[in-house]
Design a protein around this motif. Structure first.
Motif, PDB file in Angstrom:
ATOM      1  N   PRO A 174       2.316   7.188   4.053  1.00  0.00           N
ATOM      2  CA  PRO A 174       1.769   7.808   4.266  1.00  0.00           C
ATOM      3  C   PRO A 174       0.719   8.079   4.402  1.00  0.00           C
ATOM      4  CG  PRO A 174       2.983   8.071   2.200  1.00  0.00           C
ATOM      5  CD  PRO A 174       3.178   6.794   2.918  1.00  0.00           C
ATOM      6  N   PHE A 175       0.270   9.224   5.675  1.00  0.00           N
ATOM      7  CA  PHE A 175      -1.404   8.741   6.026  1.00  0.00           C
ATOM      8  C   PHE A 175      -2.217  10.378   5.873  1.00  0.00           C
ATOM      9  CE2 PHE A 175      -4.001   9.266   9.649  1.00  0.00           C
ATOM     10  CZ  PHE A 175      -5.256   8.730   9.285  1.00  0.00           C
ATOM     11  N   VAL A 176      -3.325   9.820   5.159  1.00  0.00           N
ATOM     12  CA  VAL A 176      -4.443  10.786   4.724  1.00  0.00           C
ATOM     13  C   VAL A 176      -5.683  10.822   5.557  1.00  0.00           C
ATOM     14  CG1 VAL A 176      -5.241  12.099   2.886  1.00  0.00           C
ATOM     15  CG2 VAL A 176      -3.312  11.205   1.920  1.00  0.00           C
ATOM     16  N   ALA A 218      -8.849   6.161  12.060  1.00  0.00           N
ATOM     17  CA  ALA A 218      -8.509   6.392  12.172  1.00  0.00           C
ATOM     18  C   ALA A 218      -7.244   6.292  12.836  1.00  0.00           C
ATOM     19  CB  ALA A 218      -9.224   8.087  12.357  1.00  0.00           C
ATOM     20  N   PHE A 219      -7.558   5.613  14.151  1.00  0.00           N
ATOM     21  CA  PHE A 219      -6.870   5.575  14.896  1.00  0.00           C
ATOM     22  C   PHE A 219      -5.482   4.232  14.831  1.00  0.00           C
ATOM     23  CE2 PHE A 219      -9.378   8.223  17.974  1.00  0.00           C
ATOM     24  CZ  PHE A 219      -7.670   8.626  18.679  1.00  0.00           C
ATOM     25  N   SER A 220      -6.093   3.383  15.034  1.00  0.00           N
ATOM     26  CA  SER A 220      -5.821   2.097  14.020  1.00  0.00           C
ATOM     27  C   SER A 220      -4.667   2.260  12.938  1.00  0.00           C
ATOM     28  CB  SER A 220      -6.474   1.006  13.430  1.00  0.00           C
ATOM     29  OG  SER A 220      -7.592   0.647  14.475  1.00  0.00           O
ATOM     30  N   ALA A 221      -5.968   2.888  11.828  1.00  0.00           N
ATOM     31  CA  ALA A 221      -5.150   3.332  10.589  1.00  0.00           C
ATOM     32  C   ALA A 221      -3.869   4.387  10.961  1.00  0.00           C
ATOM     33  CB  ALA A 221      -6.211   4.294   9.821  1.00  0.00           C
ATOM     34  N   LEU A 222      -3.978   5.201  11.142  1.00  0.00           N
ATOM     35  CA  LEU A 222      -2.593   5.899  12.224  1.00  0.00           C
ATOM     36  C   LEU A 222      -1.264   5.305  12.390  1.00  0.00           C
ATOM     37  CD1 LEU A 222      -1.526   8.812  11.927  1.00  0.00           C
ATOM     38  CD2 LEU A 222      -2.200   9.378  13.959  1.00  0.00           C
ATOM     39  N   TRP A 223      -1.723   4.324  13.255  1.00  0.00           N
ATOM     40  CA  TRP A 223      -1.263   3.631  13.504  1.00  0.00           C
ATOM     41  C   TRP A 223      -0.956   2.589  12.918  1.00  0.00           C
ATOM     42  CZ3 TRP A 223      -4.395   2.056  18.475  1.00  0.00           C
ATOM     43  CH2 TRP A 223      -4.769   2.829  19.360  1.00  0.00           C
ATOM     44  N   ALA A 224      -1.175   1.812  12.174  1.00  0.00           N
ATOM     45  CA  ALA A 224      -0.627   0.984  11.159  1.00  0.00           C
ATOM     46  C   ALA A 224       0.604   2.023  10.322  1.00  0.00           C
ATOM     47  CB  ALA A 224      -1.576   0.367  10.582  1.00  0.00           C
ATOM     48  N   ALA A 225      -0.170   3.635   9.724  1.00  0.00           N
ATOM     49  CA  ALA A 225       0.881   4.262   9.031  1.00  0.00           C
ATOM     50  C   ALA A 225       2.002   4.479   9.617  1.00  0.00           C
ATOM     51  CB  ALA A 225      -0.364   5.461   8.278  1.00  0.00           C
ATOM     52  N   HIS A 226       2.468   4.469  10.871  1.00  0.00           N
ATOM     53  CA  HIS A 226       3.732   4.530  10.928  1.00  0.00           C
ATOM     54  C   HIS A 226       4.366   3.450  11.318  1.00  0.00           C
ATOM     55  CE1 HIS A 226       2.010   8.495  13.501  1.00  0.00           C
ATOM     56  NE2 HIS A 226       2.304   8.781  12.310  1.00  0.00           N
ATOM     57  N   ALA A 227       3.811   2.968  11.702  1.00  0.00           N
ATOM     58  CA  ALA A 227       4.350   1.272  12.164  1.00  0.00           C
ATOM     59  C   ALA A 227       5.471   0.688  10.321  1.00  0.00           C
ATOM     60  CB  ALA A 227       3.362   0.114  12.620  1.00  0.00           C
ATOM     61  N   THR A 228       4.532   0.971   9.987  1.00  0.00           N
ATOM     62  CA  THR A 228       5.154   0.481   8.167  1.00  0.00           C
ATOM     63  C   THR A 228       5.795   1.975   7.228  1.00  0.00           C
ATOM     64  OG1 THR A 228       2.904   1.293   7.049  1.00  0.00           O
ATOM     65  CG2 THR A 228       3.148  -1.510   8.001  1.00  0.00           C
ATOM     66  N   GLY A 229       5.461   3.094   7.902  1.00  0.00           N
ATOM     67  CA  GLY A 229       6.540   4.351   7.711  1.00  0.00           C
ATOM     68  C   GLY A 229       5.664   5.322   6.342  1.00  0.00           C
ATOM     69  N   VAL A 286       0.710  -1.150  -0.220  1.00  0.00           N
ATOM     70  CA  VAL A 286       0.045   0.299  -0.415  1.00  0.00           C
ATOM     71  C   VAL A 286       0.844   1.481  -0.169  1.00  0.00           C
ATOM     72  CG1 VAL A 286      -1.687   1.378   0.956  1.00  0.00           C
ATOM     73  CG2 VAL A 286      -2.239  -1.128   1.170  1.00  0.00           C
ATOM     74  N   SER A 287       0.427   2.064  -0.769  1.00  0.00           N
ATOM     75  CA  SER A 287       1.280   3.630  -1.327  1.00  0.00           C
ATOM     76  C   SER A 287       0.764   4.524  -0.248  1.00  0.00           C
ATOM     77  CB  SER A 287       0.977   3.861  -2.622  1.00  0.00           C
ATOM     78  OG  SER A 287       2.237   2.766  -3.411  1.00  0.00           O
ATOM     79  N   ILE A 288      -0.730   4.746   0.225  1.00  0.00           N
ATOM     80  CA  ILE A 288      -1.749   5.671   1.478  1.00  0.00           C
ATOM     81  C   ILE A 288      -2.384   4.842   1.342  1.00  0.00           C
ATOM     82  CG2 ILE A 288      -2.639   7.251   0.582  1.00  0.00           C
ATOM     83  CD1 ILE A 288      -0.540   8.885  -1.259  1.00  0.00           C
ATOM     84  N   VAL A 289      -2.137   5.129   3.184  1.00  0.00           N
ATOM     85  CA  VAL A 289      -3.158   4.745   4.061  1.00  0.00           C
ATOM     86  C   VAL A 289      -4.244   6.218   4.273  1.00  0.00           C
ATOM     87  CG1 VAL A 289      -4.204   4.366   6.965  1.00  0.00           C
ATOM     88  CG2 VAL A 289      -2.191   3.024   4.882  1.00  0.00           C
ATOM     89  N   HIS A 290      -5.987   6.030   3.662  1.00  0.00           N
ATOM     90  CA  HIS A 290      -6.476   7.121   3.826  1.00  0.00           C
ATOM     91  C   HIS A 290      -8.586   6.652   4.596  1.00  0.00           C
ATOM     92  CE1 HIS A 290      -9.064  10.069   1.211  1.00  0.00           C
ATOM     93  NE2 HIS A 290      -9.139  10.374   2.749  1.00  0.00           N
ATOM     94  N   ALA A 291      -7.650   7.306   6.130  1.00  0.00           N
ATOM     95  CA  ALA A 291      -8.824   7.130   7.109  1.00  0.00           C
ATOM     96  C   ALA A 291     -10.200   8.545   6.967  1.00  0.00           C
ATOM     97  CB  ALA A 291      -8.032   7.670   8.190  1.00  0.00           C
ATOM     98  N   ARG A 292     -11.058   7.851   6.666  1.00  0.00           N
ATOM     99  CA  ARG A 292     -12.882   8.739   6.515  1.00  0.00           C
ATOM    100  C   ARG A 292     -13.638   8.643   7.529  1.00  0.00           C
ATOM    101  NH1 ARG A 292     -12.465   9.523   1.497  1.00  0.00           N
ATOM    102  NH2 ARG A 292     -15.367  10.018   1.241  1.00  0.00           N
ATOM    103  N   SER A 293     -12.753   8.101   8.512  1.00  0.00           N
ATOM    104  CA  SER A 293     -13.713   8.421  10.405  1.00  0.00           C
ATOM    105  C   SER A 293     -13.345   8.193  11.117  1.00  0.00           C
ATOM    106  CB  SER A 293     -14.803   6.990   9.959  1.00  0.00           C
ATOM    107  OG  SER A 293     -15.571   7.107  10.908  1.00  0.00           O
ATOM    108  N   ARG A 294     -13.208   9.271  12.035  1.00  0.00           N
ATOM    109  CA  ARG A 294     -12.191   9.040  13.111  1.00  0.00           C
ATOM    110  C   ARG A 294     -12.050   7.573  14.368  1.00  0.00           C
ATOM    111  NH1 ARG A 294     -16.209  13.057  16.362  1.00  0.00           N
ATOM    112  NH2 ARG A 294     -17.495  12.317  15.243  1.00  0.00           N
TER     113      ARG A 294
END
Length: 348
Positions: A72-74, A59-70, A48-56
Motif C-alpha cells: 500500500p502507498f500513502v 514519491a515517484f520512486s516510492a510509488l514504483w517500488a510499492a507497485h512492484a511489491t504490492g 514493510v507494510s506501508i510506503v509513505h511518501a512526503r514529497s513529490r
C-alpha cells in the motif's frame, strides 16, 4: 526511513530509527529508477507494510517500488503546489496515485479535490504537529529570554509592546505590509511598540536591503528592527507580546501561527489559507486581509491597546486549543489510524 540525510539524522537515530540513505531528492529519471530498485529491496528485506511518501520527487520512486511489491502507498500533500501546465499537474498528481492522501489542512484537502478530481474518500486531513516538549513556556528559562533580549539590543526597561514576525526574509512573508502599517501607527503619534523581524535572508540580500530602506524611509528605525536568524524560537515568542503572520500568499497550514499560540501568545495573521483553521478570530488572535496596510494598522493598534491581561487570556485560549488539535502525538495517532484504514481496505 529512506532519505538523503540531513540535520535531523542524528535525532532519528537517537530515537531508535534507521536511515536508508539515498538521493531521493533527484528528478533524474535514471536515478529515480535506481532509487526504486533500492526501495524494492528494502521493502522486501524489512517486510514493510506501508510506503509513505512526503514529497513529490521521492514519491515517484516510492510509488514504483510499492507497485512492484504490492505494498500500500500513502502520500502526504504538504502544500498547494502550483501547476501552470498539464505536465506540472501530472507531476504533482503523483501524490494522489496511491491508496490514501493525507492533507495537512482542510484548505489543502479542498485544493487536492479541486485540482485532481479524485474520490473525496481517498483524502483525509491530518494537521501538522508541533513539538510541545520544545514549544512549552514552562521549559524556557528567564536567562534564555534575557540572552535574546540582549542579543537584539532591547533595553531591560523597554516597556513598549514587543511584536514578533518570525520567518525567512522573503517577499511572501509580508514584511512590507507590516512596515507600512507601522508607519501609519507612527503617523498617529504612537511610539508604544517595537516590531522584530526574526529570520534569515538566505542570500536574498536585495530584499533585506529593501526592507532596511523601507524602514528608514518611514522613519521607523527605533520601532522596527531586523534581528536576523533566531535559534531559540520558544524564547523569542515569550519575549514578544504577540506574533504576526502577514503572508501575501496562502499558507497550506501555517505552523508559524500555531507555535506562538503553543507558547501562549495571540497571533495576527492574514485571512487566507490554512491559517484560518488555526487562528480563531477574536479568540486566539485576529485575521486581517492580506496586504491591507490599513487593516493591519488597525489590528496592530487593537492588539496593543487591549493590554497584557486580555492578550494573556487570548494566549491561554490559543495554547489550550493548540495542545488539543496540533500536538505531535495527535498527528501520529491520526496517521497510524490512517495506516490501519489502508491495511483494512487491502485485507478486505
Amino acid at each position: 526511513m529512506a532519505a538523503r540525510g540531513g540535520r535531523m539524522t542524528s535525532r532519528l537515530q537517537a530515537d531508535g530509527g534507521r536511515l536508508a540513505q539515498m538521493p531521493v531528492q533527484t528528478k533524474n529519471p535514471l536515478v529515480m529508477l535506481g532509487n526504486a530498485a533500492r526501495l524494492v529491496a528494502l521493502i522486501r528485506q524489512e517486510k514493510v507494510s506501508i510506503v509513505h511518501a512526503r514529497s513529490r520527487a521521492p514519491a515517484f520512486s516510492a510509488l514504483w517500488a510499492a507497485h512492484a511489491t504490492g505494498t500500500p502507498f500513502v502520500a502526504t500533500y504538504h502544500g498547494v503546489y502550483k501547476a501552470r501546465s498539464g505536465l506540472k499537474r501530472w507531476y504533482n498528481a503523483v501524490m494522489t496515485r496511491g491508496d490514501l492522501v493525507i492533507a495537512n489542512s482542510d484548505y489543502t484537502r479542498e485544493h487536492i479535490l479541486a485540482e485532481h478530481g479524485i474520490d473525496p474518500a481517498k483524502v483525509v486531513t491530518i494537521p501538522r504537529g508541533v513539538d510541545f516538549d520544545r514549544f512549552n513556556p514552562s521549559f524556557v528559562t528567564a536567562n534564555r529570554i534575557e540572552d535574546l533580549r540582549a542579543a537584539w539590543g532591547i533595553a531591560p526597561g523597554d516597556t513598549r509592546t514587543k511584536i514578533l514576525l518570525a520567518g525567512r526574509l522573503t517577499r511572501i512573508k509580508g514584511h512590507l505590509t507590516v512596515i507600512e502599517a507601522a508607519r501609519r501607527l507612527a503617523a498617529e503619534g504612537r511610539r508604544d511598540f517595537l516590531i522584530l523581524f526574526a529570520g534569515d535572508d538566505q542570500g536574498r540580500t536585495g530584499y533585506s536591503e529593501e526592507l532596511a530602506q523601507a524602514i528608514a524611509a518611514a522613519g521607523l528605525q527605533e520601532a522596527v528592527r531586523i534581528v536576523g536568524h533566531c535559534d531559540d524560537m520558544p524564547a523569542a515568542y515569550l519575549l514578544a507580546d504577540f506574533a504576526l503572520l502577514p503572508t501575501t500568499v496562502p499558507e497550506s497550514f501555517g505552523r508559524a501561527a500555531v507555535e506562538p499560540q503553543a507558547m501562549g501568545r495571540p497571533v495576527i495573521a492574514s485571512n487566507h489559507g490554512g491559517v484560518t483553521e488555526t487562528v480563531l478570530d477574536g479568540v486566539t488572535g485576529w485575521l486581517v486581509p492580506p496586504q491591507d496596510a490599513e487593516g493591519w494598522a488597525a489590528a496592530l493598534g487593537r492588539a496593543i491597546d487591549i493590554g497584557p491581561g486580555k492578550r494573556g487570556e487570548m494566549g491561554q485560549a490559543g495554547q489550550k486549543r493548540a495542545r488539543q488539535l496540533y500536538s505531535a502525538e495527535a498527528m501520529c495517532a491520526a496517521t497510524l489510524a490512517a495506516y490501519e484504514r489502508v491495511l483494512e481496505a487491502r485485507r478486505g
